[in-house]
Write an enzyme that holds these catalytic residues in place. Structure first.
Site, PDB file in Angstrom:
ATOM      1  N   ASP A 160       0.860  -1.173   0.000  1.00  0.00           N
ATOM      2  CA  ASP A 160       0.000   0.000   0.000  1.00  0.00           C
ATOM      3  C   ASP A 160       0.904   1.233   0.000  1.00  0.00           C
ATOM      4  O   ASP A 160       2.128   1.134   0.132  1.00  0.00           O
ATOM      5  CB  ASP A 160      -0.927  -0.022   1.221  1.00  0.00           C
ATOM      6  CG  ASP A 160      -2.253   0.660   0.936  1.00  0.00           C
ATOM      7  OD1 ASP A 160      -2.273   1.632   0.165  1.00  0.00           O
ATOM      8  OD2 ASP A 160      -3.279   0.225   1.507  1.00  0.00           O
ATOM      9  N   TRP A 161       0.299   2.398  -0.125  1.00  0.00           N
ATOM     10  CA  TRP A 161       1.063   3.614  -0.397  1.00  0.00           C
ATOM     11  C   TRP A 161       1.773   4.165   0.848  1.00  0.00           C
ATOM     12  O   TRP A 161       1.172   4.336   1.891  1.00  0.00           O
ATOM     13  CB  TRP A 161       0.128   4.672  -0.965  1.00  0.00           C
ATOM     14  CG  TRP A 161       0.074   4.715  -2.466  1.00  0.00           C
ATOM     15  CD1 TRP A 161       0.132   5.843  -3.236  1.00  0.00           C
ATOM     16  CD2 TRP A 161      -0.050   3.634  -3.397  1.00  0.00           C
ATOM     17  NE1 TRP A 161       0.067   5.517  -4.589  1.00  0.00           N
ATOM     18  CE2 TRP A 161      -0.043   4.166  -4.708  1.00  0.00           C
ATOM     19  CE3 TRP A 161      -0.133   2.257  -3.261  1.00  0.00           C
ATOM     20  CZ2 TRP A 161      -0.133   3.400  -5.857  1.00  0.00           C
ATOM     21  CZ3 TRP A 161      -0.223   1.471  -4.401  1.00  0.00           C
ATOM     22  CH2 TRP A 161      -0.229   2.030  -5.674  1.00  0.00           C
TER      23      TRP A 161
END
Length: 639
Positions: free
Chosen positions: A354-355
């Site tokens: 994920d970011w």
């Protein structure tokens, strides 16, 4: 191989002429125009060496093409491929910074800077212009990539763009068809419709160059306070699994190919059971917990995604507390990524974090720390190493390939290990046909995204997903044109098409009010965190009093938008009729209230009867609150 003069000219044709030729040949990526034509075969001379390399030869098996290109790549080029970062397109379709560039675009590097300076070729958009500019900008990005040493094409990824949504994780529609949210698809429960949705979204994505979907989100909504329930298919594992499989098949088909959009299914191994519903985007989260010992239940939708051959997997930010040998976040957790995902499930697709797991973000007034939960003490370089050692291939929302290069040069990672990840990423690009033709036809994009059948299908889904929870004395459907209506949170111009709108509820025959599930921001200096729908699920204070006062003044139809469950016993008791929607326009809601369309939804999660019941339920167990107001699967129909 000696090229003739015409071949040299073709290779250097301006982009506009090249695209014009492609438009004549095909409107679909993957079938397009080649830059060099010999007596025997056409190909794109991506490395500009005057001969057709195996990776440029579409007749070669994909693995042969991958092997050839991998052998030509430098360590820096390999490292760049392992990162995906945001970029932007201006409203006029250009991709350069301008003096008046504002918003998120002003804070991002241009695609050209990332491609040439960082050797990157994976990007995602948040903000996007209209269809024509989006397609033009996409082509401009691909031209930047084609001009590099090896001409490796870009993959553009996106969060969902096809929902009539209140979610911060669902991008502005910008011309895309507007469907109900995933919760609405689950409420309808029709696998064929879910696959139709995904197939239409696929066509729209491909038309403008979006080739990777950062979805579906198949987390289970077993903790009703969690802020990200709106992107899920609800709390039931079997329903979510059916929806997930249909969704992925609609985007990818049975096998990933030139007409597919690759799905990055998230968030392995299930992000739903957050303690008190606090989301692990932020440091105030309290971990992912399993008081019901129900870890395996959350794997069921992912097993369906594996059956559908999802192209990629995204682990979440959270720490699966006491579920593995170390309490570290999923992407750092070798037991989860290698032991469970790679070894048990034999998954060999791309795994992308994920970011923002490596670097902190300066937000001006505060620092948003990297989501390195459990390994906060590690340096950025060591965080990268731990994630790669865990078995991950790609870093979302990060732009630090130099750290991978340094780790290899210092002997802390082997280039052979980097090759494993780059091989997976290259394979996906070849499967999607990007090496053969990455460009889109701008006019075709405009045509596809203005398809009236696509728009109509999306609007119909908004109506079908609506869920009838209460209908005293069969008051619904109302009779169109015969009633004086008082409306709140409904466009009076829309309401006037169904009855006479009055300003005073005491003068009305019927009131119609639209509500949104309550939420209360966490006390934090992080402005992004304040936009997450955390907190209690019940209306409070003056807002609640005003709602109940209206319900006691005039017979009232209540429609409530549910991006997570709501605790509404008094509202339910006093409403004449109660509907839930999962992303719907005013017109869609009024059509259902007046019988132009019928509600077909069933609740994809239960509605608890009190906040006490919410606090006493277990975060990892579905539909387990005491005496729910409305049970999972509940939904009435018109007589």
């Amino acid at each position: 191989m000696k090229r003739n003069q015409s071949n040299r000219l073709i290779r250097h044709l301006p982009l506009a002429l090249l695209l014009a030729g492609m438009a004549c040949n095909s409107t679909q990526p993957g079938s397009g125009s080649e830059a060099v034509t010999t007596a025997k075969v056409s190909y794109r001379d991506l490395n500009k060496n005057g001969r057709m390399d195996p990776y440029e030869d579409r007749s070669q098996p994909i693995e042969a093409r991958v092997n050839d290109l991998l052998s030509q790549m430098t360590l820096q080029e390999k490292a760049g491929m392992m990162f995906i970062y945001g970029t932007f397109i201006n409203d006029d379709g250009t991709i350069v910074k301008k003096p008046d560039t504002k918003g998120m675009a002003a804070r991002l590097p241009t695609a050209g800077e990332s491609i040439t300076g960082k050797y990157m070729n994976h990007f995602n958009f948040w903000e996007a212009p209209d269809t024509r500019a989006l397609a033009m900008g996409y082509n401009a990005i691909q031209q930047e990539a084609e001009n590099t040493r090896l001409g490796i094409p870009v993959t553009i990824a996106s969060d969902p763009r096809n929902h009539f949504s209140e979610s911060i994780f669902s991008m502005a529609a910008s011309g895309f068809s507007q469907w109900c949210e995933p919760l609405g698809l689950a409420a309808i429960g029709d696998e064929e419709l879910t696959r139709q949705f995904a197939d239409i979204a696929r066509q729209e994505y491909i038309a403008v160059g979006l080739r990777e979907a950062l979805h579906p989100q198949v987390d289970l909504a077993t903790e009703p306070r969690w802020a990200r329930i709106g992107g899920t298919f609800g709390e039931d594992a079997q329903l979510s699994a059916r929806m997930a499989k249909a969704y992925i098949l609609g985007f990818q088909a049975e096998e990933l190919g030139p007409n597919s959009v690759a799905c990055m299914t998230k968030h392995f191994s299930g992000g739903g059971p957050q303690k008190e519903g606090l989301d692990p985007h932020f440091e105030f989260q309290k971990g992912q917990v399993y008081p019901g010992n129900n870890f395996d239940y959350h794997l069921i939708p992912f097993e369906a995604a594996f059956e559908a051959n999802t192209a990629a997997i995204m682990p979440y930010y959270g720490v699966p507390v006491d579920q593995t040998d170390e309490n570290v976040a999923f992407a750092y957790n070798k037991a989860i990524i290698t032991g469970l995902l790679r070894d048990k499930y034999k998954y060999d697709g791309v795994v992308c974090t994920d970011w923002g797991l490596i670097t902190d973000v300066n937000m001006g007034t505060t620092i948003w720390p990297a989501r390195a939960w459990g390994v906060e003490h590690l340096s950025e370089e060591d965080r990268v190493k731990k994630i790669v050692d865990a078995g991950v291939d790609q870093f979302g929302g990060e732009s630090v390939p130099e750290l991978v290069v340094k780790l290899v040069q210092d002997g802390k990672l082997t280039e052979a290990r980097i090759d494993e990840s780059v091989r997976r990423l290259l394979r996906q690009k070849f499967q999607l046909g990007l090496f053969d033709n990455p460009y889109v036809d701008v006019e075709n994009a405009v045509k596809v995204l203005s398809n009236p059948a696509f728009k109509a299908a999306g609007e119909a889904s908004q109506r079908r997903a609506m869920t009838l929870l209460k209908n005293d004395t069969q008051v619904l459907p109302l009779q169109q044109g015969r009633l004086k209506l008082y409306v709140k949170n409904v466009d009076p111009k829309v309401a006037a098409q169904y009855g006479t709108v009055v300003d005073n509820p005491k003068e009305a025959d019927m009131a119609i009010i639209r509500l949104k599930a309550p939420w209360y921001p966490v006390e934090t200096k992080n402005p992004f965190a304040k936009s997450f729908h955390h907190g209690d699920l019940d209306f409070k204070g003056k807002e609640k009093e005003e709602i109940l006062q209206l319900l006691k003044t005039v017979p009232t139809v209540v429609d409530i938008y549910l991006d997570r469950p709501a605790v509404i016993p008094e509202i339910s008791q006093n409403a004449k009729a109660l509907l839930a929607d999962f992303g719907a326009s005013d017109t869609a809601v009024m059509d259902v209230i007046f019988g132009v369309a019928k509600p077909e939804g069933n609740l994809p999660f239960e509605l608890p009867s009190s906040m006490e019941a919410v606090r006493n339920q277990k975060e990892d167990v579905p539909y387990d609150s005491k005496d729910p107001l409305y049970k999972f699967g509940y939904g009435l129909r018109y007589q």
